[in-house]
Design an enzyme around this catalytic site. Structure first.
Site, mmCIF file in Angstrom:
data_model
loop_
_atom_site.group_PDB
_atom_site.id
_atom_site.type_symbol
_atom_site.label_atom_id
_atom_site.label_comp_id
_atom_site.label_asym_id
_atom_site.label_seq_id
_atom_site.Cartn_x
_atom_site.Cartn_y
_atom_site.Cartn_z
ATOM 1 C CG HIS A 42 -12.524 -40.611 8.901
ATOM 2 N ND1 HIS A 42 -12.962 -41.662 8.145
ATOM 3 C CD2 HIS A 42 -12.849 -41.165 9.519
ATOM 4 C CE1 HIS A 42 -12.757 -42.775 8.912
ATOM 5 N NE2 HIS A 42 -12.485 -42.552 9.908
ATOM 6 C CG HIS A 48 -9.836 -38.692 4.766
ATOM 7 N ND1 HIS A 48 -9.541 -38.610 5.954
ATOM 8 C CD2 HIS A 48 -10.801 -39.185 4.574
ATOM 9 C CE1 HIS A 48 -10.069 -40.009 6.421
ATOM 10 N NE2 HIS A 48 -10.790 -40.426 5.985
ATOM 11 C CG ASP A 50 -14.512 -41.196 4.527
ATOM 12 O OD1 ASP A 50 -13.409 -41.115 3.616
ATOM 13 O OD2 ASP A 50 -14.364 -41.181 5.657
ATOM 14 C CE LYS A 213 -8.425 -15.905 -5.725
ATOM 15 N NZ LYS A 213 -8.650 -17.346 -4.789
ATOM 16 C CG ASP A 215 -6.433 -20.136 -0.185
ATOM 17 O OD1 ASP A 215 -8.028 -20.632 -1.168
ATOM 18 O OD2 ASP A 215 -5.820 -21.540 -0.093
ATOM 19 C CD GLU A 315 -0.598 5.647 5.158
ATOM 20 O OE1 GLU A 315 -0.263 6.064 5.741
ATOM 21 O OE2 GLU A 315 -1.171 7.153 5.286
#
Length: 350
Positions: A42, A48, A50, A213, A215, A315
């Protein structure tokens, strides 16, 4: 779950193309309720997804600002919103400006689900997505209410659960796995090495080397420059090659200058924001796209990178003491630069 205002109370059927029936259909004696689901992308004021489950003659609905979790390690916000009519499960189109939820709506995935639990504070279901759709076949979710009270009463979490024993993959609508889409599979297939959960206290006094880390989405890349072939497979075994043609080009180009006939590379598919930081929300807009036109548009709008777990061939990597102080202009042992050496096993004959 909390019973919100009905969707028809917020819509003007004369102004929106959405289906807005006058009333909720009632089940007749001997008639059973269906168990369909639909996930709609949507593009309203804020993008977002739904998440809607058929229950008691309506689509009980949650808004997912960050999208559908792709891993059991993720608990994302799920806002319980108004029930929608069953007819809304097939709706795609544009809700006009000025109407509630104005913006474009596209079906992300839909089919049926198995119900495990339905309580006011928790719902557990196993969804069976359409063939080749974006959910990735069979997936199990828990929707959990986390708050009560005015203003936050509808807030909750959606959690992607591990499949039940014997579940997953065998459903007739499961998405084809590695080797069934794209280029032919290599002679050997691999599973990526995984990390155990822990904290800094688990490190003790040992020497450690660290990397970022990222994402993004973990994937193995099977690259064969000689055959001009690339295959991208997620840690769950889903072939996502068709979704990332830009990475196919980049990987072939990277290995073209070497004498490597074939390689298997472990890394993370990442989209970065304008500041250069990995942003999973951006990557979410490219997850599971398969239609060529949609993929081509996404490549231009949201380019991605494949970050390998060797720190990109640099390196050195940096190890930093967590309790160290920042000493401007000084060389100290609180920051340690670790050389990156490449190794290869060879046989020596006389």
């Amino acid at each position: 779950m909390i019973a919100p205002v009905q969707m028809r109370d917020k819509r003007d059927a004369s102004k929106t193309p959405e289906p807005v029936p006058a009333s909720v259909p009632e089940l007749h004696p001997g008639e059973t309720a269906g168990q369909s689901f639909v996930i709609q992308e949507h593009h309203a004021r804020n993008l977002h997804w739904d998440f809607r489950l058929e229950h008691d003659g309506v689509l009980v609905s949650w808004a997912l600002p960050r999208g559908v979790p792709v891993s059991p390690t993720q608990n994302w916000l799920a806002v319980h919103v108004e029930d929608h009519p069953l007819e809304h499960g097939s709706f795609e189109g544009n809700i006009p400006v000025g109407e509630y939820g104005a913006g474009d709506v596209k079906i992300w995935d839909r089919d049926d689900y198995d119900l495990e639990k339905w309580r006011d504070d928790e719902v557990i279901v196993t969804l069976h997505g359409e063939p080749h759709a974006r959910l990735g076949g069979t997936a199990r979710f828990a929707l959990i209410r986390t708050s009560a009270g005015r203003g936050a009463a509808n807030n909750g979490l959606i959690h992607r659960m591990k499949p039940r024993d014997g579940a997953g993959g065998s459903h007739t609508n499961a998405r084809p796995t590695a080797g069934q889409i794209g280029h032919a599979p290599p002679k050997n297939t691999y599973s990526p090495m995984l990390a155990a959960a822990g904290s800094a206290a688990d490190l003790g006094d040992d020497d450690w080397a660290f990397e970022m880390k990222w994402d993004g989405m973990r994937a193995l890349a099977y690259v064969s420059p000689a055959e001009q072939g690339v295959r991208l497979v997620t840690r769950n075994g889903h072939d996502v090659t068709v979704s990332y043609p830009d990475l196919t080009t980049d990987l072939l180009a990277a290995l073209a200058t070497t004498e490597t006939d074939a390689a298997v590379l472990d890394g993370e598919i990442v989209a970065v924001d304008p500041g250069g930081r990995p942003d999973f929300g951006l990557l979410q807009t490219r997850l599971r796209l398969t239609e060529p036109q949609e993929v081509a548009a996404a490549v231009k709008k949201t380019p991605v990178q494949f970050l390998l777990f060797d720190q990109l061939g640099l390196e050195d990597i940096m190890a930093k003491r967590q309790d160290g102080r920042y000493s401007a202009g000084r060389r100290t042992r609180d920051w340690v630069k670790i050389k990156h050496f490449r190794t290869q096993e060879v046989g020596v004959g006389s």
